[in-house]
Design an enzyme around this catalytic site. Structure first.
Site, PDB file in Angstrom:
ATOM      1  CB  CYS A 118       6.350  -0.309   7.846  1.00 24.92           C
ATOM      2  SG  CYS A 118       5.717  -1.413   6.807  1.00 24.92           S
TER       3      CYS A 118
ATOM      4  CE1 TYR B  70      -3.293  -2.600   0.255  1.00 22.25           C
ATOM      5  CE2 TYR B  70      -4.349  -1.311   2.379  1.00 22.25           C
ATOM      6  CZ  TYR B  70      -4.284  -2.396   1.588  1.00 22.25           C
ATOM      7  OH  TYR B  70      -5.567  -3.032   1.643  1.00 22.25           O
TER       8      TYR B  70
ATOM      9  CB  THR C  29       0.388   2.406   4.885  1.00 20.40           C
ATOM     10  OG1 THR C  29       1.755   2.114   5.118  1.00 20.40           O
ATOM     11  CG2 THR C  29       0.033   3.071   3.581  1.00 20.40           C
TER      12      THR C  29
ATOM     13  CG  HIS D  57       5.219  -5.497   5.592  1.00 22.95           C
ATOM     14  ND1 HIS D  57       3.985  -4.971   5.718  1.00 22.95           N
ATOM     15  CD2 HIS D  57       4.980  -6.929   4.914  1.00 22.95           C
ATOM     16  CE1 HIS D  57       3.304  -5.672   4.822  1.00 22.95           C
ATOM     17  NE2 HIS D  57       3.537  -6.808   4.469  1.00 22.95           N
TER      18      HIS D  57
ATOM     19  CB  CYS E  21      -1.649  -1.388   8.066  1.00 26.67           C
ATOM     20  SG  CYS E  21      -0.948  -0.880   6.255  1.00 26.67           S
TER      21      CYS E  21
HETATM   22  N1  DGL Z   1       2.505  -3.140   6.637  1.00 25.57           N
HETATM   23  C1  DGL Z   1       2.340  -1.531   6.241  1.00 25.57           C
HETATM   24  C2  DGL Z   1       2.452  -0.614   7.205  1.00 25.57           C
HETATM   25  O1  DGL Z   1       2.458  -0.670   8.367  1.00 25.57           O
HETATM   26  C3  DGL Z   1       2.837  -1.291   5.088  1.00 25.57           C
HETATM   27  C4  DGL Z   1       3.229  -2.289   3.974  1.00 25.57           C
HETATM   28  C5  DGL Z   1       2.791  -1.605   2.431  1.00 25.57           C
HETATM   29  O2  DGL Z   1       3.567  -0.850   1.894  1.00 25.57           O
HETATM   30  O3  DGL Z   1       2.061  -2.372   2.280  1.00 25.57           O
HETATM   31  O4  DGL Z   1       2.512   0.532   7.012  1.00 25.57           O
END
Ligand code: DGL
Length: 258
Positions: free
Chosen positions: A185, A43, A76, A187, A74
């Site tokens: 993030c 995203y 984002t 991830h 997330c």
């Molecule tokens: N997991 C997402 C976050 O915490 C972002 C990863 C993505 O770019 O989709 O921002």
């Protein structure tokens, strides 16, 4: 929805599993539905409008399954869609993660804090407000890492390519070595060990997962929505990708030590 309804947890992909782990550790009797939107990940380089619509679709899907609360695991999606979704569903407890800048700054007063997050998280108003609040207490450096979630989405948590990717970005810091690093993030905690090693294991690393789990518990408690059962909760895995491997990888990421 009732106290024994499940909790919906969403992410653009696998990252939110780092939050799910904290949630199930803190609230072991809750049933959780984890929805990874891996088909549409990442995203982080998309427009705000796109991120909003993707997030809203996932939340609608979770609502159809009768969830009592939604965790936007997330950063984002939280930044681009959290406020609008709360306006759209005023009755629904929506818990939205944010970068753990506060504990990082408090623990590194006068020091240097590096915030790693997506381009979208770092450009949104939500982060600008957070930064405004803490910018006088430490030097805050923002660093987007486009391309990093893709490593995690394919289960590549340590490899020469990953190290080279990260080193390529960290090189731009020059002599400005950070005292604290915020993983903004969801991830990124899956590559925490590599990030720490690349800073000679000399930095403190922060992420918002445990704080988000605690916030969820507070919100459920205040609405009498904590599941009263004494049985162990279940996890239902959903993913928008057609690749059946994604569910297998999700379960693996849930189990591994990070
Ligand atoms: N997991 C997402 C976050 O915490 C972002 C990863 C993505 O770019 O989709 O921002």
């Amino acid at each position: 929805m009732t106290a024994d309804s499940p909790i919906g947890i969403m992410d653009s992909g696998m990252g939110g599993i780092s939050v799910l782990r904290e949630i199930t550790a803190l609230l072991p009797h809750e049933n959780c539905i984890f929805y990874g939107d891996s088909k549409n990940a990442p995203y982080g380089s998309r427009s705000t409008e796109e991120i909003y619509h993707l997030t809203a679709n996932v939340v609608d899907n979770l609502l159809e399954q009768g969830v009592k609360a939604v965790v936007i695991a997330c950063n984002t999606a939280s930044s681009a869609a959290g406020k609008r979704l709360r306006e759209k569903y005023p009755q629904l407890p929506i818990i939205a993660i944010e970068p753990a800048l506060k504990p990082a700054v408090i623990n590194c007063p006068g020091g240097r804090v590096l915030v790693l997050a997506t381009e979208a998280t770092l450009r949104e108003r939500k982060f600008a407000n957070l930064m405004e609040e803490w910018k006088d207490r430490a030097e805050i450096i923002k660093m987007p890492l486009p391309g990093l979630p893709e490593f995690v989405e394919r289960g590549e948590l340590d490899s020469p390519a990953l190290r080279e990717f990260l080193l390529g970005h960290f090189k731009s810091l020059g002599e400005k070595k950070p005292d604290g690093v915020v993983l903004g993030c969801t991830h990124y905690p899956f590559v925490r060990r590599v990030i720490s090693e690349l800073f000679d294991n000399k930095v403190k690393i922060y992420d918002g997962a445990a704080g988000t789990a605690r916030q969820l518990r507070r919100r459920l408690y205040s609405r009498n929505l904590l599941n009263p059962t004494t049985e162990k909760g279940t996890i239902t895995w959903l993913n928008s990708s057609d690749d059946a491997q994604m569910i297998e990888l999700s379960k693996k990421l849930y189990e591994i030590e990070i």
